[in-house]
Design a protein around this motif. Structure first.
Motif, PDB file in Angstrom:
ATOM      1  N   ARG A  96      23.951  47.498  12.014  1.00  0.00           N
ATOM      2  CA  ARG A  96      24.550  46.169  11.897  1.00  0.00           C
ATOM      3  C   ARG A  96      25.082  45.661  13.240  1.00  0.00           C
ATOM      4  O   ARG A  96      25.467  46.438  14.098  1.00  0.00           O
ATOM      5  N   SER A 135      24.796  37.488  13.184  1.00  0.00           N
ATOM      6  CA  SER A 135      25.498  38.760  13.007  1.00  0.00           C
ATOM      7  C   SER A 135      25.467  39.204  11.550  1.00  0.00           C
ATOM      8  O   SER A 135      25.183  38.415  10.641  1.00  0.00           O
ATOM      9  N   ASP A 136      25.782  40.464  11.331  1.00  0.00           N
ATOM     10  CA  ASP A 136      25.905  40.987   9.971  1.00  0.00           C
ATOM     11  C   ASP A 136      27.345  40.893   9.465  1.00  0.00           C
ATOM     12  O   ASP A 136      27.586  40.831   8.258  1.00  0.00           O
ATOM     13  N   TYR A 137      28.290  40.890  10.392  1.00  0.00           N
ATOM     14  CA  TYR A 137      29.702  40.763  10.034  1.00  0.00           C
ATOM     15  C   TYR A 137      30.427  40.193  11.244  1.00  0.00           C
ATOM     16  O   TYR A 137      30.090  40.520  12.394  1.00  0.00           O
ATOM     17  N   CYS A 180      27.653  34.390   6.309  1.00  0.00           N
ATOM     18  CA  CYS A 180      27.925  35.728   6.846  1.00  0.00           C
ATOM     19  C   CYS A 180      29.286  36.212   6.342  1.00  0.00           C
ATOM     20  O   CYS A 180      30.225  35.426   6.197  1.00  0.00           O
ATOM     21  N   ASP A 208      25.320  51.118  14.547  1.00  0.00           N
ATOM     22  CA  ASP A 208      25.833  49.744  14.568  1.00  0.00           C
ATOM     23  C   ASP A 208      26.182  49.342  15.999  1.00  0.00           C
ATOM     24  O   ASP A 208      26.291  50.190  16.891  1.00  0.00           O
TER      25      ASP A 208
END
Length: 479
Positions: free
Chosen positions: A362, A389-391, A420, A443
């Motif tokens: 991630r 982004s993933d988070y 997101c 990550d």
């Protein structure tokens, strides 16, 4: 220096013309005996209001745009005081850049990295090289204790003091970051650049310029004072700049999609990039597609300056990354931790995209937006970060005189459009620790916005020590 030698186009009487000027000052509080006081109408304060005070402190002459105030010293009037100041400073400091070759770099992103690459190439060729920019002043790779007030390009008087110090030290090449503010405010108007480089243009500084058209015109101003323009062929501003430079200077272009210096066989890896240019293989140990663009700009400029292209390629193979620019923080947890100065939509997109190229897990992005700066870009950056982004963790940057909660709320408006997952943590230290704690093997945590800065700036200019890289290292140690 005598007053008549500073203002060569003014017909002084003998008494006034023979006045000795010992220094130049734009701050009435710092005027010393024998100084020329320059009254500038600033963004917040008008220096004309302090002319009498400056004279009382010992100013022997005044440069101003209005003669409303009567003082017992010669007053020289100029329609554009900032423009006149650039010429005055050049003469007062003895035209210190005259014996040097100058390279100026402008653009929204990439100025610091590109100047660093040009510096590395020129130093590898055995030349004495000075650098002025966001990271301060360097001569032959050593930082000089010559701080200046602004973040990228020094104010005019500081600039010529620095250039004189460079000249006195035998500097042959001077490489400068040239901001749009510096161009709009005529800080470099009396310099002549052998090569001017344009990296790219995206939204930034609209709090100062007002519109993107004004911003673009300010950047283009570098080519009014350059012999050769080196322009990013792949940037949307290319056509405008090619038309702008057509009658002003020689122009060459660089890029991946085309240009006079066109990279082919581009390879992007976690350990760096490689490409072929004019039959020469180039390997650079710094990741990211933007590294190709920045090194192409440096390569083209140095080729113009007469450096052999094979020698340029060899120098680029040994360059090191700039602190705060895709700076990797080593750790034994098998996670990527990257600190980067990205503080514009385009910069944020570039760094996240670059990290995506080598991240198997991630992307967790920690970022915010600075206070007292262009608010329009805040939701744009929120949406950009969320989309790529993933988070995300939205946090405080340099809030300055604004409420950090309100800044974060504006960023959040864009984040909500991206779907997101995210959270808001005002305390930047807590935000960085939270991101690193949640990261798993493979990550990548991106800490964006402040890069090389070693402080956070709050209301009324108050600064507290804060270094993203140091905070990240402590977080990794404690995780």
């Amino acid at each position: 220096m005598k007053l008549r030698d500073i203002f060569t186009n003014i017909d002084f009487n003998d008494e006034d013309g023979n006045i000795e000027v010992l220094g130049i000052c734009i701050d009435s509080r710092k005027v010393g005996r024998g100084d020329l006081y320059v009254a500038i109408k600033g963004l917040h304060v008008d220096g004309h209001s302090f002319i009498e005070d400056a004279v009382a402190r010992g100013a022997v002459a005044v440069l101003a745009s209005s003669s409303e105030r009567q003082v017992a010293v010669p007053m020289v009037l100029a329609e554009d005081v900032r423009l006149a100041l650039s010429q005055v400073a050049r003469r007062f400091y003895g035209d210190p850049a005259k014996g040097m070759k100058l390279v100026g770099v402008t653009g929204t992103n990439g100025k610091t990295s590109t100047t660093s690459f040009v510096e590395g190439i020129l130093r590898a060729s055995g030349e004495r090289v000075g650098v002025i920019g966001t990271l301060g002043v360097r001569l032959d790779g050593e930082r000089l204790d010559m701080p200046f007030a602004t973040s990228t390009t020094p104010d005019t008087i500081e600039l010529f003091e620095i250039i004189k110090a460079m000249a006195d030290a035998g500097c042959k090449y001077l490489v400068m970051e040239v901001s749009s503010h510096a161009l709009a405010l005529h800080k470099v108007a009396s310099l002549r650049f052998d090569v001017g480089i344009f990296t790219n243009l995206s939204q930034d500084h609209l709090d100062f310029h007002g519109t993107m058209e004004n911003y673009r015109l300010a950047k283009a101003g570098l080519f009014d004072i350059s012999d050769v323009a080196v322009i990013n062929n792949d940037d949307e501003a290319r056509d405008f700049l090619l038309e702008y430079t057509a009658q002003r200077c020689k122009t060459i272009t660089f890029g991946i999609d085309g240009g006079d210096y066109c990279a082919s066989n581009c390879v992007l890896q976690s350990g760096g990039v490689s490409y072929i240019i004019k039959g020469q293989s180039v390997d650079v140990p710094i990741a990211g597609k933007f590294t190709i663009y920045n090194t192409l700009a440096a390569l083209a400029a140095c080729d113009v300056l007469g450096i052999d292209i094979k020698q340029i390629a060899n120098a680029l193979s040994g360059v090191k990354g700039v602190d705060g620019r895709i700076q990797s923080i080593p750790n034994d947890r098998n996670i990527g931790v990257i600190v980067d100065y990205a503080h514009t939509p385009d910069g944020l997109e570039n760094i996240i995209t670059a990290c995506r190229e080598f991240t198997k897990g991630r992307i967790i992005t920690v970022f915010g937006c600075g206070g007292d700066r262009d608010p329009i870009k805040r939701p744009i950056m929120g949406e950009m970060a969320g989309r790529l982004s993933d988070y995300c963790i939205i946090t405080s940057d340099n809030p300055r005189n604004e409420n950090p909660e309100e800044i974060i709320a504006q960023v959040e408006q864009g984040m909500l459009k991206s779907n997101c997952k995210y959270e808001k943590i005002i305390d930047r230290c807590v935000a960085i620790n939270t991101a690193i704690d949640m990261a798993k093997a493979s990550d990548c945590v991106i800490i964006a916005g402040k890069g090389h800065e070693t402080y956070q700036e709050f209301k009324n200019g108050r600064r507290v020590d804060f270094d993203d890289a140091k905070v990240a290292k402590i977080a990794l140690k404690n995780a």
